[in-house]
Design a protein around this motif. Structure first.
Motif, PDB file in Angstrom:
ATOM      1  N   THR A 234       0.847  -1.188   0.000  1.00  0.00           N
ATOM      2  CA  THR A 234       0.000   0.000   0.000  1.00  0.00           C
ATOM      3  C   THR A 234       0.884   1.240   0.000  1.00  0.00           C
ATOM      4  N   TYR A 235       0.297   2.350  -0.370  1.00  0.00           N
ATOM      5  CA  TYR A 235       0.965   3.644  -0.303  1.00  0.00           C
ATOM      6  C   TYR A 235       0.997   4.128   1.140  1.00  0.00           C
ATOM      7  N   ILE A 236       2.069   4.825   1.526  1.00  0.00           N
ATOM      8  CA  ILE A 236       2.115   5.565   2.782  1.00  0.00           C
ATOM      9  C   ILE A 236       2.681   6.955   2.500  1.00  0.00           C
ATOM     10  N   PRO A 237       2.249   7.958   3.246  1.00  0.00           N
ATOM     11  CA  PRO A 237       2.656   9.339   2.951  1.00  0.00           C
ATOM     12  C   PRO A 237       3.991   9.723   3.580  1.00  0.00           C
ATOM     13  N   GLY A 238       5.006   8.871   3.403  1.00  0.00           N
ATOM     14  CA  GLY A 238       6.327   9.141   3.950  1.00  0.00           C
ATOM     15  C   GLY A 238       6.724   8.084   4.963  1.00  0.00           C
TER      16      GLY A 238
ATOM     17  N   ILE B  90       7.139  -5.180   8.885  1.00  0.00           N
ATOM     18  CA  ILE B  90       6.537  -4.097   8.107  1.00  0.00           C
ATOM     19  C   ILE B  90       7.705  -3.406   7.404  1.00  0.00           C
ATOM     20  N   THR B  91       7.752  -3.495   6.086  1.00  0.00           N
ATOM     21  CA  THR B  91       8.851  -2.921   5.312  1.00  0.00           C
ATOM     22  C   THR B  91       8.388  -1.623   4.668  1.00  0.00           C
ATOM     23  N   PHE B  92       9.210  -0.594   4.793  1.00  0.00           N
ATOM     24  CA  PHE B  92       8.940   0.673   4.133  1.00  0.00           C
ATOM     25  C   PHE B  92      10.008   0.919   3.069  1.00  0.00           C
ATOM     26  N   GLY B  93       9.577   1.333   1.873  1.00  0.00           N
ATOM     27  CA  GLY B  93      10.493   1.645   0.789  1.00  0.00           C
ATOM     28  C   GLY B  93      10.007   2.843   0.005  1.00  0.00           C
ATOM     29  N   ALA B  94      10.847   3.306  -0.916  1.00  0.00           N
ATOM     30  CA  ALA B  94      10.503   4.465  -1.749  1.00  0.00           C
ATOM     31  C   ALA B  94      11.584   4.659  -2.804  1.00  0.00           C
TER      32      ALA B  94
ATOM     33  N   SER C 216       6.262   6.948  -0.995  1.00  0.00           N
ATOM     34  CA  SER C 216       6.651   5.788  -0.196  1.00  0.00           C
ATOM     35  C   SER C 216       5.592   4.701  -0.251  1.00  0.00           C
ATOM     36  N   TYR C 217       6.006   3.490   0.121  1.00  0.00           N
ATOM     37  CA  TYR C 217       5.074   2.372   0.163  1.00  0.00           C
ATOM     38  C   TYR C 217       5.435   1.438   1.312  1.00  0.00           C
ATOM     39  N   ALA C 218       4.443   0.666   1.740  1.00  0.00           N
ATOM     40  CA  ALA C 218       4.623  -0.338   2.795  1.00  0.00           C
ATOM     41  C   ALA C 218       4.401  -1.714   2.201  1.00  0.00           C
ATOM     42  N   ILE C 219       5.106  -2.695   2.787  1.00  0.00           N
ATOM     43  CA  ILE C 219       4.954  -4.098   2.401  1.00  0.00           C
ATOM     44  C   ILE C 219       4.766  -4.908   3.677  1.00  0.00           C
TER      45      ILE C 219
END
Length: 402
Positions: free
Chosen positions: A93-97, A230-234, A247-250
């Motif tokens: 999903t998308y995350i705002p940073g 919970i992985t965050f990338g961008a 940014s996005y979350a996995i």
């Protein structure tokens, strides 16, 4: 036919509202500094991204939009191509940073009387975000070994209690630029799985491995890692588009994903702004050639810093990063106090870097065992044209010899 990109081009950022220049007076007490601190690069954002944004601007109606499915197929393909991790569409999903994502996850998964673990020295919002949300921070300092850091699992076992709910992992590590090994990540995953601790893995520098090193996604190292991660990338660091929040979350685990993504959706925090998918798709579909040339230039900049310090500033020892455009400068041989070191860089060399103390625990909270010296480090951003980097080092040399 290969296109050659010009990373020596100096971009005048005045008038653009950039953070790097805009807050010098406020943060450093003077505005006449060469800024090599905040982690964005001085390289021009590549034309295939600006061209994609410009094409959308030509359609001059900016109403509500849907998220293109092409965004997720593009992200999935990029991750499998570069990191050999097969991500499923429903995990994304998308995350705002990413810092915002950390704050959101803390609010979803960590109660007010529960704790968050961080591994210092580390990117300072890992401490500030939980503290700002009223959660207690537990420190698991990294161990200094031969000019790099290792995780201290013995100390981790000592400080963890049943109130520890979440660990924030910097992977690759910021500020030391470490690509954590698969074995280290597996060990961390096993420990956290056994203690029912969720791991947020900030992987924003994952596409910037250097000198033959390779990034390993935390969630990919074992089933235990996948179930607690919970992985965050961008694309923002790699392609210099931090101002376009993309940014996005996995989250592979169904239960964690349901709790987190339901909360995001309820607060409409999972909808990207118009330009984020456009920039991400352009970066990941057209950016490989630019990325490789940029990393080669950054590697040469790191070698330049190493050679210059060896010849002219032998008391400053750059730690070679395995990833990212950030260099951890060990200035301890200068034998200066923290305030004197900051004064040297700011008031005598006229440079704005991040001082090392901000990446460690505050002195009052620093654990006695396993603590790493917070004095004597500076973080240098080498994602800049070499002429500016040379000028910065010359200014530092002059300051050290006068």
């Amino acid at each position: 036919m290969s296109k050659l990109y010009n990373f020596d081009k100096i971009i005048d950022r005045s008038g653009s509202g950039d953070l790097k220049h805009g807050v010098l007076q406020e943060r450093y007490g003077r505005g006449d500094l060469l800024p090599l601190w905040v982690a964005d690069m001085d390289f021009e954002t590549p034309s295939f991204i600006t061209d994609a944004l410009r094409r959308r601007l030509d359609h001059s109606l900016f109403g509500y939009t849907v998220v293109p499915e092409e965004l997720w197929t593009t992200v999935i393909q990029w991750i499998v191509d570069h990191h050999q991790w097969q991500v499923e569409r429903r995990w994304l999903t998308y995350i705002p940073g990413i810092v915002k994502g950390i704050g959101m996850a803390i609010n979803v998964f960590v109660k007010e009387d529960e704790k968050v673990i961080i591994q210092t020295p580390v990117y300072h919002p890992f401490r500030l975000t939980p503290e700002g949300n009223g959660r207690q921070v537990v420190y698991n300092p990294l161990k200094e070994v031969d000019g790099t850091y290792e995780m201290d699992f013995e100390q981790l076992a000592e400080v963890v209690d049943d109130k520890c709910r979440l660990l924030i992992l910097s992977n690759p590590h910021n500020p030391a630029g470490i690509c954590w090994s698969k074995e280290t990540l597996q060990r961390l995953a096993h420990f956290c799985y056994e203690h029912h601790i969720i791991v947020i893995s900030d992987e924003i520098h994952s596409d910037m491995a250097l000198f033959g090193h390779k990034h390993t996604p935390f969630a990919s190292v074992s089933n235990e890692a996948a179930q607690i991660s919970i992985t965050f990338g961008a694309p923002s660091k790699t392609f210099n588009i931090a101002g376009i929040v993309s940014s996005y979350a996995i989250v592979p685990n169904d239960s964690l994903r349901r709790r987190f993504y339901t909360w995001l959706e309820a607060n409409e925090l999972n909808d990207p702004p118009l330009f984020a998918p456009i920039a991400t798709i352009a970066a990941f579909q057209q950016g490989e050639q630019w990325r490789r040339q940029m990393l080669s230039y950054v590697e040469d900049n790191i070698r330049f810093v190493e050679d210059y310090c060896r010849e002219y500033l032998p008391q400053i020892k750059p730690w070679r990063p395995q990833a990212s455009f950030l260099v951890w400068l060990d200035c301890r041989d200068l034998e200066l106090s923290h305030d004197a070191l900051v004064d040297l860089f700011v008031n005598r060399a006229h440079l704005a870097l991040n001082d090392g103390a901000m990446f460690f625990a505050p002195q009052s909270n620093r654990p006695a065992k396993g603590s790493t010296d917070a004095q004597g480090f500076m973080r240098l951003n080498v994602g800049t044209p070499r002429a500016l980097l040379h000028r910065a080092l010359e200014q530092l040399r002059d300051a050290c010899t006068t």
